[in-house]
Design a protein around this motif. Structure first.
Motif, short mmCIF file in Angstrom:
data_model
loop_
_atom_site.label_atom_id
_atom_site.label_comp_id
_atom_site.label_asym_id
_atom_site.label_seq_id
_atom_site.Cartn_x
_atom_site.Cartn_y
_atom_site.Cartn_z
N ILE A 155 0.85 -1.20 0.00
CA ILE A 155 0.00 0.00 0.00
C ILE A 155 0.88 1.24 0.00
CG2 ILE A 155 -1.67 1.34 1.35
CD1 ILE A 155 -2.78 -1.36 2.38
N ALA A 156 1.93 1.21 0.82
CA ALA A 156 2.86 2.35 0.88
C ALA A 156 3.54 2.58 -0.47
CB ALA A 156 3.91 2.09 1.96
N PHE A 157 3.88 1.48 -1.15
CA PHE A 157 4.51 1.59 -2.47
C PHE A 157 3.59 2.30 -3.46
CE2 PHE A 157 5.23 -0.20 -6.74
CZ PHE A 157 6.54 0.20 -6.94
N ILE A 158 2.32 1.92 -3.47
CA ILE A 158 1.35 2.55 -4.37
C ILE A 158 1.18 4.03 -4.02
CG2 ILE A 158 -1.07 2.54 -5.10
CD1 ILE A 158 -1.05 -0.50 -4.57
N PHE A 159 1.13 4.32 -2.74
CA PHE A 159 0.97 5.70 -2.26
C PHE A 159 2.11 6.59 -2.74
CE2 PHE A 159 2.14 8.77 1.11
CZ PHE A 159 1.00 9.58 1.09
N VAL A 160 3.35 6.10 -2.57
CA VAL A 160 4.53 6.89 -2.98
C VAL A 160 4.62 6.98 -4.51
CG1 VAL A 160 7.05 7.06 -2.88
CG2 VAL A 160 5.78 6.34 -0.87
N VAL A 179 2.17 7.24 -6.61
CA VAL A 179 1.27 8.32 -7.01
C VAL A 179 1.94 9.67 -6.81
CG1 VAL A 179 -0.93 9.48 -6.52
CG2 VAL A 179 -0.82 6.97 -6.60
N ILE A 180 2.60 9.84 -5.67
CA ILE A 180 3.30 11.09 -5.38
C ILE A 180 4.45 11.31 -6.37
CG2 ILE A 180 4.75 12.29 -3.68
CD1 ILE A 180 3.04 11.06 -1.50
N ALA A 181 5.18 10.24 -6.70
CA ALA A 181 6.29 10.35 -7.65
C ALA A 181 5.80 10.79 -9.02
CB ALA A 181 7.01 9.00 -7.76
N LEU A 182 4.68 10.25 -9.46
CA LEU A 182 4.10 10.66 -10.75
C LEU A 182 3.68 12.12 -10.72
CD1 LEU A 182 1.92 7.50 -11.55
CD2 LEU A 182 4.00 8.23 -12.74
N TYR A 183 3.11 12.53 -9.59
CA TYR A 183 2.67 13.92 -9.44
C TYR A 183 3.87 14.87 -9.49
CZ TYR A 183 0.69 18.10 -7.27
OH TYR A 183 0.31 19.40 -7.01
N MET A 184 4.96 14.49 -8.79
CA MET A 184 6.15 15.33 -8.77
C MET A 184 6.84 15.37 -10.14
SD MET A 184 6.38 16.83 -5.95
CE MET A 184 5.83 16.77 -4.24
N SER A 185 6.74 14.28 -10.89
CA SER A 185 7.31 14.25 -12.24
C SER A 185 6.61 15.26 -13.14
CB SER A 185 7.16 12.85 -12.84
OG SER A 185 7.93 11.91 -12.11
N ILE A 186 5.31 15.38 -12.97
CA ILE A 186 4.53 16.32 -13.78
C ILE A 186 4.70 17.75 -13.29
CG2 ILE A 186 2.19 16.97 -14.49
CD1 ILE A 186 1.45 13.97 -14.23
N HIS A 223 7.16 19.02 -11.29
CA HIS A 223 8.54 19.51 -11.30
C HIS A 223 9.31 18.97 -12.51
CE1 HIS A 223 8.34 21.51 -7.39
NE2 HIS A 223 7.59 20.49 -6.98
N ASN A 224 9.88 17.78 -12.37
CA ASN A 224 10.62 17.19 -13.48
C ASN A 224 10.74 15.69 -13.27
OD1 ASN A 224 13.22 16.69 -11.92
ND2 ASN A 224 13.03 18.91 -11.70
N TYR A 225 11.16 14.99 -14.33
CA TYR A 225 11.22 13.54 -14.29
C TYR A 225 12.30 13.03 -13.33
CZ TYR A 225 8.20 13.67 -18.40
OH TYR A 225 7.15 13.89 -19.24
N LEU A 226 13.38 13.79 -13.18
CA LEU A 226 14.44 13.37 -12.26
C LEU A 226 13.94 13.29 -10.83
CD1 LEU A 226 17.41 12.63 -11.80
CD2 LEU A 226 17.91 15.08 -11.60
N PHE A 227 13.10 14.24 -10.45
CA PHE A 227 12.51 14.25 -9.11
C PHE A 227 11.69 12.98 -8.91
CE2 PHE A 227 10.31 17.34 -5.91
CZ PHE A 227 10.72 16.51 -4.88
N GLY A 228 10.80 12.69 -9.87
CA GLY A 228 9.97 11.51 -9.76
C GLY A 228 10.76 10.22 -9.76
N LEU A 229 11.81 10.15 -10.60
CA LEU A 229 12.64 8.96 -10.69
C LEU A 229 13.39 8.71 -9.38
CD1 LEU A 229 13.88 6.65 -12.34
CD2 LEU A 229 15.63 8.27 -13.13
N THR A 230 13.90 9.77 -8.78
CA THR A 230 14.62 9.64 -7.51
C THR A 230 13.70 9.12 -6.41
OG1 THR A 230 16.03 11.52 -8.14
CG2 THR A 230 16.05 10.85 -5.82
N MET A 250 11.06 7.29 -6.86
CA MET A 250 10.74 5.89 -7.15
C MET A 250 11.87 4.94 -6.77
SD MET A 250 7.72 5.30 -8.00
CE MET A 250 8.01 3.59 -8.42
N ILE A 251 13.11 5.37 -6.95
CA ILE A 251 14.25 4.52 -6.56
C ILE A 251 14.22 4.26 -5.06
CG2 ILE A 251 16.77 4.44 -6.34
CD1 ILE A 251 16.91 5.95 -9.02
N VAL A 252 13.99 5.31 -4.29
CA VAL A 252 13.88 5.17 -2.84
C VAL A 252 12.67 4.32 -2.49
CG1 VAL A 252 13.60 6.39 -0.65
CG2 VAL A 252 15.02 7.39 -2.45
#
Length: 206
Positions: A145-150, A152-159, A161-168, A170-172
């Motif tokens: 559940i936590a993975f799905i939650f984060v 969603v946030i990563a996708l939002y931050m990619s849109i 801000h930038n893709y690097l933010f979202g990718l970072t 997602m790695i964490v």
């Protein structure tokens, strides 16, 4: 140190830094002061951004653990929980090894992470494996559940801000949520085999 500003969701350096670089390049100075300054500034800003992104990723992942536990507690009271308590994303042991689950398991056993789930521990042969499996399922679903939650946030931050933010992020997220969930699935498969053998032994005695 030149400042940075945001333009159309992209971080760019101020024009005077670029102008100095162009002046250096136009003179054919491959190691000109302008280029040196430019590289130094880019490196500084990239390092600063990565620290910011990693800090945010770790922070939101810790927060996601709380979200996961709360939503998992709600799901446990529904009939749907039994259906998702037997998930097996990667059943093949070799594939789990290839993606580094064995290394991750070693890290968990030899770091502070081992204190997060003190109930998931087989002390002796009298340990109730059914109860251990239940605790493993709680940890697995909570992390999922936590993975799905984060995510969603990563996708939002990619849109936003930038893709690097979202990718970072997602790695964490993969390291702090997906891998723990996969590890618990592997542990449950081992527990299921032991429980099956125990039940077979009891049935033969009867």
């Amino acid at each position: 140190m030149p400042t940075v500003y945001k333009n159309n969701a992209k971080t760019v350096l101020k024009s005077e830094v670029l102008a100095r670089l162009l002046r250096g390049l136009s003179c054919g100075q491959s190691r000109s002061p302008a280029r040196t300054v430019f590289i130094r500034d880019v490196s500084y800003n990239l390092n600063t951004l990565m620290i910011k992104y990693l800090t945010f990723g770790v922070s939101i992942s810790f927060i996601s653990w709380i979200v996961g536990m709360l939503l998992n507690f709600i799901l446990m009271k529904t009939g749907y929980y039994h259906k998702i308590s037997n998930l097996n994303f990667i059943e093949n042991k070799k594939q789990n090894k290839n993606i580094g689950i064995e290394y991750f398991k070693w890290i968990v056993k030899n770091s502070f992470f081992k204190f997060f789930n003190p109930k998931i521990k087989v002390d002796n042969k009298k340990t109730d494996l059914t109860e251990i499996r239940k605790e493993m399922t709680i940890a697995e679903i909570s992390h999922l559940i936590a993975f799905i939650f984060v995510t969603v946030i990563a996708l939002y931050m990619s849109i936003l801000h930038n893709y690097l933010f979202g990718l970072t992020i997602m790695i964490v997220n993969v390291l702090m949520n997906l891998y723990p969930s996969l590890l618990q699935q592997e542990n449950k498969r081992r527990i299921d085999k032991i429980i099956k053998r125990q039940r077979k032994t009891v049935a033969n005695k009867i």
